[in-house]
Write an enzyme that holds these catalytic residues in place. Structure first.
Site, PDB file in Angstrom:
ATOM      1  N   LYS A 138       0.841  -1.176   0.000  1.00  0.00           N
ATOM      2  CA  LYS A 138       0.000   0.000   0.000  1.00  0.00           C
ATOM      3  C   LYS A 138       0.892   1.247   0.000  1.00  0.00           C
ATOM      4  O   LYS A 138       2.045   1.111   0.395  1.00  0.00           O
ATOM      5  CB  LYS A 138      -0.936  -0.014   1.191  1.00  0.00           C
ATOM      6  CG  LYS A 138      -0.206   0.236   2.540  1.00  0.00           C
ATOM      7  CD  LYS A 138      -1.159   0.484   3.648  1.00  0.00           C
ATOM      8  CE  LYS A 138      -1.305   1.928   3.990  1.00  0.00           C
ATOM      9  NZ  LYS A 138      -0.205   2.544   4.727  1.00  0.00           N
ATOM     10  N   HIS A 168      -0.956  -4.781   6.050  1.00  0.00           N
ATOM     11  CA  HIS A 168      -0.324  -5.533   7.151  1.00  0.00           C
ATOM     12  C   HIS A 168      -1.281  -5.733   8.330  1.00  0.00           C
ATOM     13  O   HIS A 168      -1.094  -6.628   9.138  1.00  0.00           O
ATOM     14  CB  HIS A 168       0.996  -4.887   7.582  1.00  0.00           C
ATOM     15  CG  HIS A 168       0.862  -3.712   8.496  1.00  0.00           C
ATOM     16  ND1 HIS A 168       0.536  -2.457   8.063  1.00  0.00           N
ATOM     17  CD2 HIS A 168       0.996  -3.604   9.846  1.00  0.00           C
ATOM     18  CE1 HIS A 168       0.490  -1.630   9.094  1.00  0.00           C
ATOM     19  NE2 HIS A 168       0.761  -2.303  10.196  1.00  0.00           N
ATOM     20  N   LYS A 172      -2.154  -9.189  11.371  1.00  0.00           N
ATOM     21  CA  LYS A 172      -2.001  -9.060  12.828  1.00  0.00           C
ATOM     22  C   LYS A 172      -2.838 -10.108  13.538  1.00  0.00           C
ATOM     23  O   LYS A 172      -4.026 -10.270  13.232  1.00  0.00           O
ATOM     24  CB  LYS A 172      -2.457  -7.661  13.286  1.00  0.00           C
ATOM     25  CG  LYS A 172      -1.489  -6.554  12.945  1.00  0.00           C
ATOM     26  CD  LYS A 172      -2.006  -5.221  13.481  1.00  0.00           C
ATOM     27  CE  LYS A 172      -1.081  -4.102  13.069  1.00  0.00           C
ATOM     28  NZ  LYS A 172      -0.428  -3.458  14.174  1.00  0.00           N
ATOM     29  N   GLU A 206      -1.949   7.220  17.488  1.00  0.00           N
ATOM     30  CA  GLU A 206      -0.491   7.074  17.508  1.00  0.00           C
ATOM     31  C   GLU A 206       0.128   8.303  18.158  1.00  0.00           C
ATOM     32  O   GLU A 206      -0.251   9.429  17.806  1.00  0.00           O
ATOM     33  CB  GLU A 206       0.048   6.931  16.082  1.00  0.00           C
ATOM     34  CG  GLU A 206      -0.442   5.674  15.378  1.00  0.00           C
ATOM     35  CD  GLU A 206       0.111   5.568  13.969  1.00  0.00           C
ATOM     36  OE1 GLU A 206       1.124   4.880  13.777  1.00  0.00           O
ATOM     37  OE2 GLU A 206      -0.468   6.192  13.060  1.00  0.00           O
ATOM     38  N   ASP A 225      -3.771   6.974   4.195  1.00  0.00           N
ATOM     39  CA  ASP A 225      -2.713   6.202   4.850  1.00  0.00           C
ATOM     40  C   ASP A 225      -3.282   5.029   5.659  1.00  0.00           C
ATOM     41  O   ASP A 225      -2.774   3.908   5.563  1.00  0.00           O
ATOM     42  CB  ASP A 225      -1.901   7.133   5.770  1.00  0.00           C
ATOM     43  CG  ASP A 225      -0.653   6.472   6.330  1.00  0.00           C
ATOM     44  OD1 ASP A 225      -0.076   5.615   5.634  1.00  0.00           O
ATOM     45  OD2 ASP A 225      -0.254   6.812   7.457  1.00  0.00           O
ATOM     46  N   HIS A 230      -6.477  -0.055   6.466  1.00  0.00           N
ATOM     47  CA  HIS A 230      -6.535  -0.743   7.764  1.00  0.00           C
ATOM     48  C   HIS A 230      -7.912  -0.633   8.424  1.00  0.00           C
ATOM     49  O   HIS A 230      -8.491  -1.625   8.867  1.00  0.00           O
ATOM     50  CB  HIS A 230      -5.500  -0.176   8.728  1.00  0.00           C
ATOM     51  CG  HIS A 230      -4.100  -0.120   8.189  1.00  0.00           C
ATOM     52  ND1 HIS A 230      -3.635  -0.995   7.244  1.00  0.00           N
ATOM     53  CD2 HIS A 230      -3.063   0.714   8.476  1.00  0.00           C
ATOM     54  CE1 HIS A 230      -2.361  -0.698   6.980  1.00  0.00           C
ATOM     55  NE2 HIS A 230      -2.009   0.327   7.704  1.00  0.00           N
ATOM     56  N   LYS A 316      -2.362  11.060  14.287  1.00  0.00           N
ATOM     57  CA  LYS A 316      -0.977  11.132  14.759  1.00  0.00           C
ATOM     58  C   LYS A 316      -0.920  12.143  15.904  1.00  0.00           C
ATOM     59  O   LYS A 316      -1.742  13.050  15.983  1.00  0.00           O
ATOM     60  CB  LYS A 316      -0.062  11.624  13.641  1.00  0.00           C
ATOM     61  CG  LYS A 316      -0.110  10.788  12.359  1.00  0.00           C
ATOM     62  CD  LYS A 316       0.821   9.619  12.431  1.00  0.00           C
ATOM     63  CE  LYS A 316       0.915   8.888  11.100  1.00  0.00           C
ATOM     64  NZ  LYS A 316       1.492   7.555  11.223  1.00  0.00           N
TER      65      LYS A 316
HETATM   66  C1  BG6 Z   1       1.119   2.158   8.206  1.00  0.00           C
HETATM   67  C2  BG6 Z   1       1.021   3.653   8.044  1.00  0.00           C
HETATM   68  O1  BG6 Z   1       0.412   1.509   7.192  1.00  0.00           O
HETATM   69  O2  BG6 Z   1       0.595   1.769   9.463  1.00  0.00           O
HETATM   70  C3  BG6 Z   1       1.708   4.368   9.187  1.00  0.00           C
HETATM   71  O3  BG6 Z   1       1.614   4.042   6.814  1.00  0.00           O
HETATM   72  C4  BG6 Z   1       1.214   3.852  10.519  1.00  0.00           C
HETATM   73  O4  BG6 Z   1       1.519   5.785   9.098  1.00  0.00           O
HETATM   74  C5  BG6 Z   1       1.287   2.332  10.552  1.00  0.00           C
HETATM   75  O5  BG6 Z   1       2.019   4.413  11.533  1.00  0.00           O
HETATM   76  C6  BG6 Z   1       0.710   1.773  11.836  1.00  0.00           C
HETATM   77  O6  BG6 Z   1       0.905   0.391  11.865  1.00  0.00           O
HETATM   78  P1  BG6 Z   1       1.023  -0.391  13.232  1.00  0.00           P
HETATM   79  O7  BG6 Z   1       1.256  -1.806  12.844  1.00  0.00           O
HETATM   80  O8  BG6 Z   1       2.150   0.226  13.974  1.00  0.00           O
HETATM   81  O9  BG6 Z   1      -0.296  -0.184  13.937  1.00  0.00           O
END
Ligand code: BG6
Length: 467
Positions: A138, A168, A172, A206, A225, A230, A316
């Site tokens: 992505k 990703h 998880k 985050e 993003d 996600h 963020k």
């Molecule tokens: C990514 C984003 O796909 O996922 C990031 O590009 C983000 O901006 C990240 O911080 C968060 O992933 P995880 O696994 O840390 O929750």
């Protein structure tokens, strides 16, 4: 290894950021677990050669997860390097040589999407594409139209079954458990609908900002993003019907129907925010309108979910780092004892990261003469670490040719269709202070449903605040 498994692992963009943060750690872990016994070939443009790539792999592991001496030695020994421009036929001739007798290579395109076509063409011209699979990262496009164009480009060289689009989040463990918990417990099914569920909230918070990725972030913003992929994938897993059948497409068909049922968002369903200080980041425009926070109200047009709002919030520079799903049930129909207001009703809480919890919030009487209660949590599962990182799991699946946890062409397009009309700067972006839960305007989105539930900090975060 079965005769369907890939027999060589090739990653384009071998000296890039993604390889550094995710691919080398996943490769080392796969080797440690005995899951990667094949040539590993990095392709990139760099004068530093194979020794340079090995040094970069070591540096990557030192920063991300640690060097396992034995597994790293095996990784170094298997590693090969092809140096060259992606536009040069010579690069692909070298790759063909490096592949040797491998006939089912897996290509990981850890490169910007505008290079996909060049690389796909290069592979075809050098006869490297037969029996191959391709993994793509992505962001898969910037909007619906560009995702459709990208799908067309990839399909010119690879059939859909050979394309593995990574999100990703799907790799998880706790995200997998959402699905397992839903369909392995019969007590859930009768209440998993609009008769019992009042609303669903998902928060992905985050504490970090954009961490030197200003140039990248200016191109995406929070909705592209993490929401389009996600967050909508999580909503799909929460709302989909049980798959019919056991194959990968049965699962993806069910998820696809859930994605298609999401009503396309309108400007009134979104509040965008930007943390104060974002515009001072390297690579960020001084008048940038790009969002670092988004709050969204989503509806699912199905019999099961009609009228249940799904609230999504991602940002963020929030006060904690946590991703949490809260499924709030309706209040009891009558106040028999004390008054139970909406924020106090029963709920399911799925904490997906950084620590993992599945719990059920229920009312219980407080000791004493009065029939007055409080909310207690019954914890179903609590753990702190994943056995495997998402990348290790997903790359292993791609090598075995199992597409279940990858996003299908129609899935990625359906998800873009949901957010397409709220992308860009059509809605205002509200400034918020770092270390807060975003702009006050985000509260309006959820005002009718008792407000946002803010995930608790981890124990370590709470301790750090106290000190
Ligand atoms: C990514 C984003 O796909 O996922 C990031 O590009 C983000 O901006 C990240 O911080 C968060 O992933 P995880 O696994 O840390 O929750």
């Amino acid at each position: 290894m079965t005769n369907l498994d890939s027999d060589a692992f090739v990653f384009f963009g071998a000296t890039g950021d993604l390889a550094f943060k995710q691919i080398f750690p996943a490769l080392q872990a796969m080797i440690r677990h005995g899951h990667l016994n094949m040539p590993i070939i990095g392709v990139a443009r760099s004068a530093k050669g194979l020794d340079g790539l090995r040094a970069r792999a070591r540096e990557s592991l030192e920063k991300h997860g640690g060097v396992d001496p034995q597994a790293f030695a095996a990784l170094s020994a298997k590693l090969q390097y092809v140096n060259g421009e992606y536009s040069s036929p010579e690069t692909f001739r070298e790759l063909r040589k490096a592949l040797g007798s491998a006939s089912r290579p897996l290509y990981y395109l850890a490169i910007p999407p505008d290079l996909f076509e060049t690389v796909a063409q290069g592979l075809a011209n050098a006869d490297c594409d037969k029996g191959a699979r391709v993994v793509v990262e992505k962001p898969f496009g910037r909007d619906l139209a560009s995702a459709q164009a990208l799908n067309k480009t990839l399909h010119r060289s690879f059939p859909e079954l050979a394309i593995f689009r990574i999100d990703h989040y799907l790799g998880k463990e706790p995200v997998q458990n959402l699905l397992y918990f839903r369909f392995a417990n019969s007590f859930l099914e009768p209440i998993w609908n609009s008769n019992y569920v009042q609303s669903v909230q998902i928060t992905m918070a985050e504490t970090l900002g954009v961490e030197g990725r200003g140039v990248f972030y200016e191109e995406v913003g929070t909705i592209r993003d993490v929401v389009q992929n996600h967050m909508l994938e999580v909503v799909a897993l929460l709302t989909m019907e049980a798959p019919v059948g056991h194959d990968a497409d049965a699962m993806r068909d069910a998820k696809q129907r859930a994605l298609r049922a999401m009503r396309p968002l309108t400007p009134g369903d979104v509040v965008r925010g930007q943390f104060r200080g974002y515009r001072d980041e390297n690579g960020v425009a001084s008048d940038s309108q790009v969002e670092t926070f988004a709050a969204i109200r989503l509806h699912i047009d199905t019999w099961r979910w009609a009228g249940v709002p799904f609230y999504i919030r991602a940002g963020k520079r929030m006060p904690v780092s946590a991703t949490e799903v809260l499924v709030e049930l309706k209040r009891p129909p009558q106040d028999v004892f004390d008054t139970i207001s909406q924020g106090q009703a029963d709920y399911f809480r799925f904490r997906l990261s950084p620590d993992v919890t599945i719990s059920l919030g229920a009312r219980a009487k407080m000791p004493g003469e009065a029939m007055v209660g409080e909310t207690v949590e019954l914890v179903v599962r609590q753990s702190s670490v994943d056995e495997m990182t998402p990348y290790e799991r997903l790359l292993g699946d791609a090598i075995r040719g199992d597409p279940t946890l990858f996003v299908r062409e129609d899935g990625v397009e359906a998800a873009w269709g949901v957010v397409d009309s709220i992308l860009g700067n059509g809605t205002p972006v509200h400034e918020y202070e770092p270390n807060t839960w975003g702009p006050a305007e985000a509260d309006q989105i959820i005002a009718g449903d008792g407000g946002w539930h803010n995930p608790e900090p981890t124990k370590a975060e709470a301790l750090a605040v106290k000190q």
